[in-house]
Design a protein around this motif. Sequence first.
Motif, PDB file in Angstrom:
ATOM      1  N   LEU A   1      17.379  -2.167   2.311  1.00 59.50           N
ATOM      2  CA  LEU A   1      16.225  -2.340   1.418  1.00 59.50           C
ATOM      3  C   LEU A   1      16.292  -3.670   0.681  1.00 59.50           C
ATOM      4  O   LEU A   1      15.278  -4.366   0.539  1.00 59.50           O
ATOM      5  CB  LEU A   1      16.170  -1.191   0.412  1.00 59.50           C
ATOM      6  N   LYS A   2      17.493  -4.032   0.211  1.00 56.91           N
ATOM      7  CA  LYS A   2      17.655  -5.304  -0.492  1.00 56.91           C
ATOM      8  C   LYS A   2      17.324  -6.480   0.427  1.00 56.91           C
ATOM      9  O   LYS A   2      16.612  -7.407   0.035  1.00 56.91           O
ATOM     10  CB  LYS A   2      19.082  -5.434  -1.020  1.00 56.91           C
ATOM     11  N   GLU A   3      17.841  -6.434   1.650  1.00 56.80           N
ATOM     12  CA  GLU A   3      17.587  -7.510   2.602  1.00 56.80           C
ATOM     13  C   GLU A   3      16.103  -7.584   2.953  1.00 56.80           C
ATOM     14  O   GLU A   3      15.551  -8.675   3.106  1.00 56.80           O
ATOM     15  CB  GLU A   3      18.413  -7.297   3.874  1.00 56.80           C
ATOM     16  N   TRP A   4      15.481  -6.421   3.067  1.00 59.93           N
ATOM     17  CA  TRP A   4      14.049  -6.382   3.380  1.00 59.93           C
ATOM     18  C   TRP A   4      13.246  -7.032   2.261  1.00 59.93           C
ATOM     19  O   TRP A   4      12.335  -7.815   2.510  1.00 59.93           O
ATOM     20  CB  TRP A   4      13.618  -4.934   3.588  1.00 59.93           C
ATOM     21  N   GLY A   5      13.606  -6.717   1.026  1.00 55.74           N
ATOM     22  CA  GLY A   5      12.918  -7.319  -0.112  1.00 55.74           C
ATOM     23  C   GLY A   5      13.130  -8.809  -0.191  1.00 55.74           C
ATOM     24  O   GLY A   5      12.206  -9.581  -0.490  1.00 55.74           O
ATOM     25  N   GLU A   6      14.350  -9.277   0.097  1.00 64.04           N
ATOM     26  CA  GLU A   6      14.638 -10.708   0.071  1.00 64.04           C
ATOM     27  C   GLU A   6      13.929 -11.431   1.205  1.00 64.04           C
ATOM     28  O   GLU A   6      13.458 -12.548   1.061  1.00 64.04           O
ATOM     29  CB  GLU A   6      16.145 -10.932   0.164  1.00 64.04           C
ATOM     30  N   ASP A   7      13.835 -10.767   2.359  1.00 65.58           N
ATOM     31  CA  ASP A   7      13.155 -11.357   3.510  1.00 65.58           C
ATOM     32  C   ASP A   7      11.679 -11.561   3.225  1.00 65.58           C
ATOM     33  O   ASP A   7      11.059 -12.511   3.687  1.00 65.58           O
ATOM     34  CB  ASP A   7      13.332 -10.441   4.729  1.00 65.58           C
TER      35      ASP A   7
ATOM     36  N   ASP B   1       7.420 -15.529   2.755  1.00 67.42           N
ATOM     37  CA  ASP B   1       6.214 -16.006   2.079  1.00 67.42           C
ATOM     38  C   ASP B   1       6.324 -17.502   1.776  1.00 67.42           C
ATOM     39  O   ASP B   1       5.365 -18.261   1.928  1.00 67.42           O
ATOM     40  CB  ASP B   1       5.979 -15.231   0.778  1.00 67.42           C
ATOM     41  N   ASP B   2       7.519 -17.913   1.348  1.00 69.48           N
ATOM     42  CA  ASP B   2       7.718 -19.330   1.028  1.00 69.48           C
ATOM     43  C   ASP B   2       7.626 -20.192   2.279  1.00 69.48           C
ATOM     44  O   ASP B   2       7.040 -21.277   2.277  1.00 69.48           O
ATOM     45  CB  ASP B   2       9.089 -19.534   0.363  1.00 69.48           C
ATOM     46  N   GLU B   3       8.208 -19.705   3.391  1.00 73.07           N
ATOM     47  CA  GLU B   3       8.207 -20.477   4.622  1.00 73.07           C
ATOM     48  C   GLU B   3       6.812 -20.565   5.232  1.00 73.07           C
ATOM     49  O   GLU B   3       6.444 -21.549   5.859  1.00 73.07           O
ATOM     50  CB  GLU B   3       9.169 -19.841   5.630  1.00 73.07           C
ATOM     51  N   ALA B   4       6.038 -19.485   5.057  1.00 74.89           N
ATOM     52  CA  ALA B   4       4.715 -19.434   5.671  1.00 74.89           C
ATOM     53  C   ALA B   4       3.808 -20.540   5.153  1.00 74.89           C
ATOM     54  O   ALA B   4       3.004 -21.118   5.892  1.00 74.89           O
ATOM     55  CB  ALA B   4       4.075 -18.075   5.417  1.00 74.89           C
ATOM     56  N   LYS B   5       3.928 -20.875   3.859  1.00 76.01           N
ATOM     57  CA  LYS B   5       3.057 -21.901   3.264  1.00 76.01           C
ATOM     58  C   LYS B   5       3.254 -23.254   3.934  1.00 76.01           C
ATOM     59  O   LYS B   5       2.326 -24.009   4.155  1.00 76.01           O
ATOM     60  CB  LYS B   5       3.339 -22.016   1.767  1.00 76.01           C
ATOM     61  N   GLY B   6       4.500 -23.564   4.257  1.00 76.78           N
ATOM     62  CA  GLY B   6       4.772 -24.878   4.823  1.00 76.78           C
ATOM     63  C   GLY B   6       4.530 -24.957   6.312  1.00 76.78           C
ATOM     64  O   GLY B   6       4.441 -26.049   6.868  1.00 76.78           O
TER      65      GLY B   6
ATOM     66  N   ASN C   1       4.404  -4.915   7.835  1.00 78.81           N
ATOM     67  CA  ASN C   1       5.254  -4.117   6.950  1.00 78.81           C
ATOM     68  C   ASN C   1       6.040  -4.995   5.983  1.00 78.81           C
ATOM     69  O   ASN C   1       7.177  -4.693   5.631  1.00 78.81           O
ATOM     70  CB  ASN C   1       6.223  -3.247   7.760  1.00 78.81           C
ATOM     71  N   LYS C   2       5.432  -6.070   5.539  1.00 76.74           N
ATOM     72  CA  LYS C   2       6.053  -6.930   4.538  1.00 76.74           C
ATOM     73  C   LYS C   2       5.211  -6.924   3.271  1.00 76.74           C
ATOM     74  O   LYS C   2       3.985  -6.950   3.330  1.00 76.74           O
ATOM     75  CB  LYS C   2       6.193  -8.361   5.067  1.00 76.74           C
ATOM     76  N   ILE C   3       5.893  -6.906   2.144  1.00 76.74           N
ATOM     77  CA  ILE C   3       5.188  -6.914   0.867  1.00 76.74           C
ATOM     78  C   ILE C   3       4.593  -8.292   0.610  1.00 76.74           C
ATOM     79  O   ILE C   3       5.294  -9.303   0.697  1.00 76.74           O
ATOM     80  CB  ILE C   3       6.135  -6.555  -0.292  1.00 76.74           C
ATOM     81  N   GLY C   4       3.325  -8.329   0.271  1.00 74.51           N
ATOM     82  CA  GLY C   4       2.715  -9.594  -0.104  1.00 74.51           C
ATOM     83  C   GLY C   4       3.117  -9.954  -1.526  1.00 74.51           C
ATOM     84  O   GLY C   4       3.416  -9.076  -2.343  1.00 74.51           O
ATOM     85  N   LYS C   5       3.121 -11.236  -1.836  1.00 71.75           N
ATOM     86  CA  LYS C   5       3.529 -11.655  -3.179  1.00 71.75           C
ATOM     87  C   LYS C   5       2.596 -11.120  -4.250  1.00 71.75           C
ATOM     88  O   LYS C   5       2.964 -10.969  -5.405  1.00 71.75           O
ATOM     89  CB  LYS C   5       3.583 -13.180  -3.253  1.00 71.75           C
ATOM     90  N   GLY C   6       1.383 -10.808  -3.843  1.00 66.43           N
ATOM     91  CA  GLY C   6       0.438 -10.284  -4.822  1.00 66.43           C
ATOM     92  C   GLY C   6       0.627  -8.811  -5.109  1.00 66.43           C
ATOM     93  O   GLY C   6       0.058  -8.280  -6.075  1.00 66.43           O
ATOM     94  N   ASP C   7       1.434  -8.122  -4.289  1.00 64.87           N
ATOM     95  CA  ASP C   7       1.654  -6.682  -4.472  1.00 64.87           C
ATOM     96  C   ASP C   7       2.803  -6.477  -5.454  1.00 64.87           C
ATOM     97  O   ASP C   7       3.910  -6.080  -5.083  1.00 64.87           O
ATOM     98  CB  ASP C   7       1.956  -6.030  -3.126  1.00 64.87           C
TER      99      ASP C   7
ATOM    100  N   SER D   1      11.631   4.276   4.762  1.00 63.97           N
ATOM    101  CA  SER D   1      10.482   4.368   5.668  1.00 63.97           C
ATOM    102  C   SER D   1       9.169   4.196   4.905  1.00 63.97           C
ATOM    103  O   SER D   1       8.234   3.539   5.392  1.00 63.97           O
ATOM    104  CB  SER D   1      10.486   5.724   6.387  1.00 63.97           C
ATOM    105  N   ALA D   2       9.105   4.780   3.710  1.00 63.55           N
ATOM    106  CA  ALA D   2       7.888   4.655   2.899  1.00 63.55           C
ATOM    107  C   ALA D   2       7.641   3.200   2.509  1.00 63.55           C
ATOM    108  O   ALA D   2       6.499   2.717   2.537  1.00 63.55           O
ATOM    109  CB  ALA D   2       7.995   5.530   1.657  1.00 63.55           C
ATOM    110  N   PHE D   3       8.705   2.491   2.158  1.00 62.74           N
ATOM    111  CA  PHE D   3       8.550   1.076   1.811  1.00 62.74           C
ATOM    112  C   PHE D   3       8.113   0.260   3.023  1.00 62.74           C
ATOM    113  O   PHE D   3       7.232  -0.608   2.919  1.00 62.74           O
ATOM    114  CB  PHE D   3       9.849   0.515   1.231  1.00 62.74           C
ATOM    115  N   TYR D   4       8.731   0.524   4.184  1.00 60.56           N
ATOM    116  CA  TYR D   4       8.376  -0.228   5.384  1.00 60.56           C
ATOM    117  C   TYR D   4       6.916   0.008   5.775  1.00 60.56           C
ATOM    118  O   TYR D   4       6.281  -0.863   6.369  1.00 60.56           O
ATOM    119  CB  TYR D   4       9.293   0.151   6.547  1.00 60.56           C
ATOM    120  N   ASP D   5       6.409   1.204   5.425  1.00 66.54           N
ATOM    121  CA  ASP D   5       4.995   1.520   5.688  1.00 66.54           C
ATOM    122  C   ASP D   5       4.082   1.012   4.569  1.00 66.54           C
ATOM    123  O   ASP D   5       2.861   1.225   4.620  1.00 66.54           O
ATOM    124  CB  ASP D   5       4.802   3.029   5.841  1.00 66.54           C
ATOM    125  N   LEU D   6       4.670   0.380   3.558  1.00 71.13           N
ATOM    126  CA  LEU D   6       3.932  -0.110   2.388  1.00 71.13           C
ATOM    127  C   LEU D   6       3.159   1.013   1.699  1.00 71.13           C
ATOM    128  O   LEU D   6       2.075   0.801   1.154  1.00 71.13           O
ATOM    129  CB  LEU D   6       2.971  -1.238   2.790  1.00 71.13           C
TER     130      LEU D   6
END
Length: 389
Positions: free
Chosen positions: A216-222, A227-232, A251-257, A336-341
């Motif tokens: 879960l920690k790695e998923w959150g850090e990823d 998000d940072d890499e996507a901008k560039g 299944n990734k959290i957006g920065k706005g969420d 699983s709930a987090f991965y499903d957002l």
Amino acid sequence: MAKPNDLRALIELSKTTQTLLPHYQSSLAPSAANATSSEPQAFSTDLPNPLDVVKACTTLLKSHTTTLSLLLITPPLTPSALITKIGDVSSGVLSGMVAAAASTPRSGQRDELGSLMRGELRAQVRRVIGTWGEVLSLVLRFAERRQSLQGNGSAKGKTKDEGPTESEKQDVLAATGMVWEACDALLKLCGDGVAGLVVKKAEEWRSVLLDALEELKEWGEDVEDSDDEAKGSDAEDGGFGDEDDIFGAANKIGKGDKELKALLDTSVNKLKKMGMLYQALSKRRLKTFPGTSPGATAPTAANGETGGGHPDPMTKLDGLMVSLRAIPESVDDLASAFYDLDEEEARQTLDRCCGEAKSAIALVKQSWAGKDDEFTAWSSKWVDALDAA
């Protein structure tokens, strides 16, 4: 030279014993245990602790199996000696081992094993029976081959037993080794006792919990890194990034969420505290679980309480282990709930996980003797810290 009648008797005994082994195993199967658990067996309260019986029987089984293997690999084949050993194992050692493992406490009798140990004991006895069945199959194979050679050799005037081939000797040694390995594991289980088993299980479940926490920690850090890499990179690749990024974006959290991200952080903090709880419970409660004397009777064990009105220690331990097992299972659902957002599902699952942890600590807040101690005070602080996380 082996007598034909002795060979026939050995073959018949081996086949008869082979049909007996599945009955032994079925009597120890989980379905059979569940079906009989509600019907207390009427056995005397002066019987020894089942672990002591199983330990003694297992030690004998190792000895008998070693003798059997030596009889098989050392020519000439001696059916009478093999018959004696097989009889010792099937009618004495295995029957005693199965009876002890299958036993359940009668009404009013203190439970010496508890649900977790009883299930583990039965599973390991079934494994021992299975490995010994392989040795028995070799006995039958050797006896039938010797019978065949005797019949063919008589017509040619050759009946000398030259013994097993090198390959057959290796088969015997391998089968014997499997029996010894299963027996050693069973002896360790009996030697470690209930406390040793519950500590081991708690450590395993804690490892599962911590693994899920790290994921879960790695998923959150990823999420943050991607998000940072996507901008560039959007301008460079025309909006088409790496394949994993494209198809994993769902299944990734957006920065706005922010709410889901805050819930993830809260979950990680609470799970860390649950990992600490397993350590504290192992040291202060599981390792100090009191032994019970064989045949001891609890005055009011029928309702799960001791004479002082406190729950019987084994009843409390069974409840504690149910909760400790359920926590990592709930954490898997949480991930699983987090991965499903799914924020609502994640919130409900986290509440359920925290509830199991609180139930576990409440069961053993006091010592096994029903008295306050250092863990009692610590447990109150831990619940407050969990709620505040």
